[in-house]
Enzyme design. Structure first.
Site, PDB file in Angstrom:
ATOM      1  N   CYS A 382      -1.922  -3.298  -8.147  1.00 58.01           N
ATOM      2  CA  CYS A 382      -1.607  -2.242  -7.188  1.00 58.01           C
ATOM      3  C   CYS A 382      -2.827  -1.917  -6.317  1.00 58.01           C
ATOM      4  O   CYS A 382      -3.135  -2.672  -5.412  1.00 58.01           O
ATOM      5  CB  CYS A 382      -1.037  -1.030  -7.914  1.00 58.01           C
ATOM      6  SG  CYS A 382       0.008  -0.051  -6.841  1.00 58.01           S
ATOM      7  N   HIS A 507       3.204  -3.046 -11.303  1.00 57.74           N
ATOM      8  CA  HIS A 507       2.444  -2.771 -12.537  1.00 57.74           C
ATOM      9  C   HIS A 507       3.033  -3.568 -13.702  1.00 57.74           C
ATOM     10  O   HIS A 507       3.880  -3.058 -14.436  1.00 57.74           O
ATOM     11  CB  HIS A 507       2.498  -1.272 -12.861  1.00 57.74           C
ATOM     12  CG  HIS A 507       1.692  -0.439 -11.938  1.00 57.74           C
ATOM     13  ND1 HIS A 507       0.393  -0.095 -12.184  1.00 57.74           N
ATOM     14  CD2 HIS A 507       2.016   0.104 -10.743  1.00 57.74           C
ATOM     15  CE1 HIS A 507      -0.068   0.638 -11.180  1.00 57.74           C
ATOM     16  NE2 HIS A 507       0.902   0.771 -10.295  1.00 57.74           N
ATOM     17  N   GLU A 509       1.812  -4.227 -16.470  1.00 59.15           N
ATOM     18  CA  GLU A 509       1.434  -3.711 -17.793  1.00 59.15           C
ATOM     19  C   GLU A 509       2.559  -2.912 -18.457  1.00 59.15           C
ATOM     20  O   GLU A 509       2.625  -2.821 -19.677  1.00 59.15           O
ATOM     21  CB  GLU A 509       0.153  -2.857 -17.713  1.00 59.15           C
ATOM     22  CG  GLU A 509       0.251  -1.530 -16.976  1.00 59.15           C
ATOM     23  CD  GLU A 509       0.015  -1.620 -15.465  1.00 59.15           C
ATOM     24  OE1 GLU A 509       0.207  -2.718 -14.914  1.00 59.15           O
ATOM     25  OE2 GLU A 509      -0.342  -0.599 -14.855  1.00 59.15           O
TER      26      GLU A 509
END
Ligand code: GLN
Length: 536
Positions: A382, A507, A509
């Site tokens: 990002c 994202h 993650e």
């Protein structure tokens, strides 16, 4: 009414941050291992509507669900432990409850009655809890009440779950109270009094716990368990000890060995459909214990004082380490004050996480340039992708390149706000949020990792790579390896002639699981391992 779901309500006592979320997620994981369909709810008694505007220094990371809700980080633990996708409705806040009640009042739905905490607020809380149960059709719903018993803010929620039990029936609702049992080194003694007091407080609110989970530094012996059982009025076998663990993923195994699965299923009158199967989970725990070889990852960020601010990144790196059979050592590097570019030479890989605001941005851009020049694997997420794009444009002869997030009048805005975003000027919930599809270009690192040409990833941002400057990036050797399906938005960039360089607008993650590490994280750690072994 036919009962479709059963509820396990988890409260906390003594001190905050004792791992109620991990405890609930672990109970959920144990039930999952029996084949039970479990979901989870996190109640946050604060007045904010969602976590979106909360400072990561105070509350840790803002977790984003597929449906675009900005949530408490505990939802991340639930998704990782239960290996499931939760809806944003799984995060209930006082803000949401009151907003909904006030909206109903304005519409005249309360038919002239005086709107009160009891029954209207408590009723609304129960509606929200049951709504999740109904939508997910879960057999068991874990309901974690944030905060500590006795907090003023959490009282309506405690009252609501007390009513829930009466309405759903004893066999359909159980209470787990998580407390802390301190060990006094000087006296060489555990102290159970705080646990007794917080249980007394809970009972004063009309809730008798069925299980006490004792967090402690060390193992409690049988006598202590007996004492706690006696004072807190629970069976001795329902006093569960969870001493500090090497990793959070060990907690389901510890709790399982304390017989939690049987106790819960018996208490809720549920048959054990299968034998518990925690084999895969215990393999992951073993892989996470690997001590060598090590790879060293430098995370160049901003909110580094509080590790929880990057909790999903930390977990995703760990999952990827286990998958690559290496130990990932993470250094959190502050990109602003005292940032020393030369300190980056000791890392096998660099990661630039997401973030907001200008502080630290030049350190991040310099880190990208360092990684380009020194051929160190680098992963930008990002804001990390933004720093990468700015760095490439600057290296390509435009030292003035920047993002309009940091310089509105910038003459070379490689990163700019999307037209739709410009129309929104409220702070809360105004970003591009949640899951969006991404088209992956063949022959790239991303394609090799995903092995798929269309993926879905979660977003949380206002700014984008500016299409007018795509050529400035590709002229330097950048490859746009991911876009929105209509090619309009840049989702991923890579760099030719570099061992591993990948930035993504989303994202990843948030979608990594211990049993299913995220493909890009896995590829990044493999590159860091190869770098360490001198393969580049
Ligand atoms: N601040 C940037 C934006 O709003 C990046 C956000 C992020 O890293 N999550 O677009």
């Amino acid at each position: 009414m036919v009962n479709l779901s059963k509820y396990i309500v988890v409260t906390g006592g003594v001190v905050s941050s004792i791992g109620k979320g991990i405890t609930s997620a672990s109970i959920g994981r144990i039930l999952r291992s029996y084949g039970v369909n479990v979901t989870a709810i996190k109640i946050d008694p604060y007045l904010n509507w969602d976590s979106g505007t909360l400072n990561p220094y105070q509350h840790g990371e803002v977790y984003v669900t597929d449906d675009g809700m900005e949530c408490d980080l505990d939802l991340g633990h639930y998704e990782r432990f239960l290996d499931t996708e939760l809806s944003g409705k799984a995060n209930i806040t006082t803000g949401k409850v009151y907003s909904s009640v006030i909206e109903k009042e304005r519409k005249g739905e309360y038919l002239g009655s005086c709107v009160q905490i009891i029954p209207h607020i408590t009723e609304e809380i129960k509606i929200m809890i049951r709504d999740v149960a109904k939508k997910t059709k879960a057999e068991v719903v874990m309901v974690e009440v944030g905060g500590t018993v006795g907090d003023i803010e959490s009282q309506p929620f405690i009252e609501a779950v007390r009513q829930l039990k009466n309405e759903e029936g004893h066999e359909n609702c159980m209470f787990v109270h998580v407390t802390y049992v301190p060990y006094l080194k000087a006296a060489k003694e555990f102290k159970t009094k705080p646990t007794q007091h917080s249980t007394k407080e809970l009972r004063g609110l009309g809730i008798n716990p069925d299980m006490i989970v004792c967090r402690s530094e060390l193992l409690l012996d049988d006598n202590l368990k007996e004492k706690i059982a006696h004072f807190c009025d629970v069976p001795k076998n329902a006093v569960i000890n969870t001493p500090d663990a090497h990793s959070i993923y060990e907690v389901p195994l510890t709790m399982y060995s304390e017989n939690v699965g049987n106790i819960v299923l018996d208490r809720l009158g549920m048959e054990k459909p299968n034998k518990a199967d925690l084999y895969e989970w215990s393999q992951i725990v073993e892989d996470l214990k690997i001590e060598s070889p090590k790879v060293k990852i430098g995370v160049v960020g901003k909110y580094i004082e509080l590790e929880d601010a990057y909790i999903s990144i930390r977990e995703a790196l760990k999952h990827a380490g286990a998958a690559n059979k290496v130990k990932v050592e993470i250094d959190w590097i502050k990109a602003d004050n005292d940032f020393n570019i030369d300190s980056l030479s000791k890392y096998d890989g660099l990661l630039i996480p997401g973030g907001f605001g200008e502080r630290g941005i030049s350190g991040k851009i310099e880190s990208v340039k360092y990684a380009i020049n020194n051929k160190i694997p680098i992963f930008g997420i990002c804001l990390g992708l933004h720093a990468m794009s700015i760095a490439i444009a600057q290296l390509n002869g435009h030292p003035e390149a920047n993002s309009t997030e940091f310089d509105e009048d910038c003459s070379c805005p490689v990163i700019d706000m999307m037209e739709e975003q410009k129309k929104i000027n409220n702070m809360g919930g105004t970003m591009r949020l949640g899951a969006y599809p991404c088209k992956v270009k063949e022959g790239t690192i991303a394609y090799e990792a995903y092995k798929d040409s269309q993926v879905s990833e979660r977003h949380r941002h206002r700014y984008e790579v500016n299409n007018e400057y795509r050529d400035l990036l590709t002229d330097f050797g950048a490859v746009i390896s991911g876009t929105s399906p209509d090619d309009f938005l840049v989702e991923m960039i890579e760099l030719k002639d570099h061992p591993w360089f990948l930035g993504c607008q989303f994202h990843p993650e948030f979608k990594s699981r211990p049993n299913a590490p995220h493909p890009i994280f896995k590829s990044f750690i493999k590159a860091a391992k190869d770098n360490k072994q001198g393969k580049f």
